[in-house]
Design an enzyme around this catalytic site. Structure first.
Site, PDB file in Angstrom:
ATOM      1  N   CYS A  94       0.802  -1.230   0.000  1.00  0.00           N
ATOM      2  CA  CYS A  94       0.000   0.000   0.000  1.00  0.00           C
ATOM      3  C   CYS A  94       0.840   1.289   0.000  1.00  0.00           C
ATOM      4  O   CYS A  94       1.439   1.607  -1.004  1.00  0.00           O
ATOM      5  CB  CYS A  94      -0.995  -0.049   1.158  1.00  0.00           C
ATOM      6  SG  CYS A  94      -2.408   1.032   0.901  1.00  0.00           S
ATOM      7  N   HIS A 194      -3.318  -5.641   2.354  1.00  0.00           N
ATOM      8  CA  HIS A 194      -2.967  -5.772   3.776  1.00  0.00           C
ATOM      9  C   HIS A 194      -3.581  -7.084   4.230  1.00  0.00           C
ATOM     10  O   HIS A 194      -3.962  -7.925   3.445  1.00  0.00           O
ATOM     11  CB  HIS A 194      -3.592  -4.634   4.592  1.00  0.00           C
ATOM     12  CG  HIS A 194      -3.114  -3.278   4.276  1.00  0.00           C
ATOM     13  ND1 HIS A 194      -1.948  -2.769   4.774  1.00  0.00           N
ATOM     14  CD2 HIS A 194      -3.657  -2.273   3.535  1.00  0.00           C
ATOM     15  CE1 HIS A 194      -1.797  -1.526   4.366  1.00  0.00           C
ATOM     16  NE2 HIS A 194      -2.815  -1.187   3.607  1.00  0.00           N
TER      17      HIS A 194
HETATM   18  N1  GLN Z   1      -2.197   6.993   1.935  1.00  0.00           N
HETATM   19  C1  GLN Z   1      -2.351   5.977   0.959  1.00  0.00           C
HETATM   20  C2  GLN Z   1      -3.746   5.882   0.342  1.00  0.00           C
HETATM   21  O1  GLN Z   1      -4.759   6.080   1.026  1.00  0.00           O
HETATM   22  C3  GLN Z   1      -1.886   4.649   1.540  1.00  0.00           C
HETATM   23  C4  GLN Z   1      -2.788   4.086   2.614  1.00  0.00           C
HETATM   24  C5  GLN Z   1      -2.346   2.753   3.121  1.00  0.00           C
HETATM   25  O2  GLN Z   1      -1.149   2.407   3.162  1.00  0.00           O
HETATM   26  N2  GLN Z   1      -3.290   1.952   3.554  1.00  0.00           N
HETATM   27  O3  GLN Z   1      -3.830   5.631  -0.837  1.00  0.00           O
END
Ligand code: GLN
Length: 255
Positions: A94, A194
């Site tokens: 992510c 995740h």
């Molecule tokens: N800030 C990023 C997004 O919302 C990554 C979020 C995350 O790692 N879950 O796209």
């Protein structure tokens, strides 16, 4: 055989249980009889990343990503790029995935530069992509599925130097538009999954470990098998739960 796992930015980039990926890599490696060392590397540290065998970076929100983007570009970029070109096994989830691409343009319009290990770029969208994900992939020549959980606003697009990690069978993936999920370049992988990802996808955990020992001990080195019965039950439970909601092509389990 010994593997050294480098956990990059463990304090800043660690949401939705991403640390579970380090635990899964460690446990499966130990069950296979390998000796394991985990090295935590934070802001300002400048290790030679070619010396590690697997590198992991998790997700984080925009504020943490801004700190990490600067450190990646100014302190770690050269070493990380050299290590990936040398075949280092790398998994980025992510927010970490977004920073391995060319750039991430946040919702407030700030452009966070990435280090372009992956030929990808990310632009914040106006709706969040949240929920379970199932991805079909063929990394090891066999049809496989990855299951996980996504929560991101960023939409990621791939250039020609990276291929997707797989195709979305359920969920949003890279951008909710082109059906792609994640990105690969050599043995470096970025993904929105995740969950944590690796505990429920033991084949992918073993794939990363296999790539790591091949790089260190030669192509003939084989990862000894470890029991994955419970992990595969967890994997199949996610798929079954989504199928019960009647939202997924039921052919996926036969593919
Ligand atoms: N800030 C990023 C997004 O919302 C990554 C979020 C995350 O790692 N879950 O796209």
């Amino acid at each position: 055989m010994k593997v050294t796992i480098c956990h990059l930015y463990p304090d800043l980039m660690n949401i939705y249980g991403d640390r579970g990926n380090i635990i899964a890599l460690t446990r499966r490696a130990e069950w296979a009889g390998l000796e394991v060392a985990v090295r935590r590397v934070g802001l300002g540290e400048r290790p030679d990343l070619r010396e590690c065998d697997i590198l992991f970076v998790g997700g984080g929100q925009d504020k943490e990503q801004a700190l990490v983007a600067e450190d990646l570009a100014e302190v770690k970029a050269r070493s990380l790029i050299d290590a990936v070109e040398d075949g280092l096994a790398l998994l980025a989830v992510c927010g970490g995935y977004q920073l391995l691409g060319r750039y991430f343009k946040t919702g407030s319009g700030q452009v966070l530069p990435g280090i372009a290990v992956l030929d990808a770029w990310t632009v914040a969208g106006n709706k969040r992509c949240i929920g379970d994900v199932i991805v079909g992939c063929q990394l090891d020549g066999r049809p496989r599925t990855l299951v996980g959980f996504e929560n991101h606003s960023g939409k990621t697009y791939l250039g020609h130097r990276s291929r997707p990690l797989g195709q979305v069978l359920f969920g949003h993936g890279n951008n909710s538009e082109d059906g792609s999920e994640g990105a690969c370049y050599l043995n470096a992988f970025g993904t929105y999954l995740h969950g944590s990802l690796l505990p429920k996808n033991p084949w992918f955990t073993d794939y990363l470990l296999q790539k790591a020992i091949e790089r260190r001990y030669g192509r003939a080195a084989l990862l000894p098998p470890a029991d994955d019965t419970v992990e595969n039950l967890a994997h199949r439970a996610v798929i079954a739960r989504i199928q019960r909601r009647g939202k997924m092509d039921t052919g996926v389990l036969r593919r």
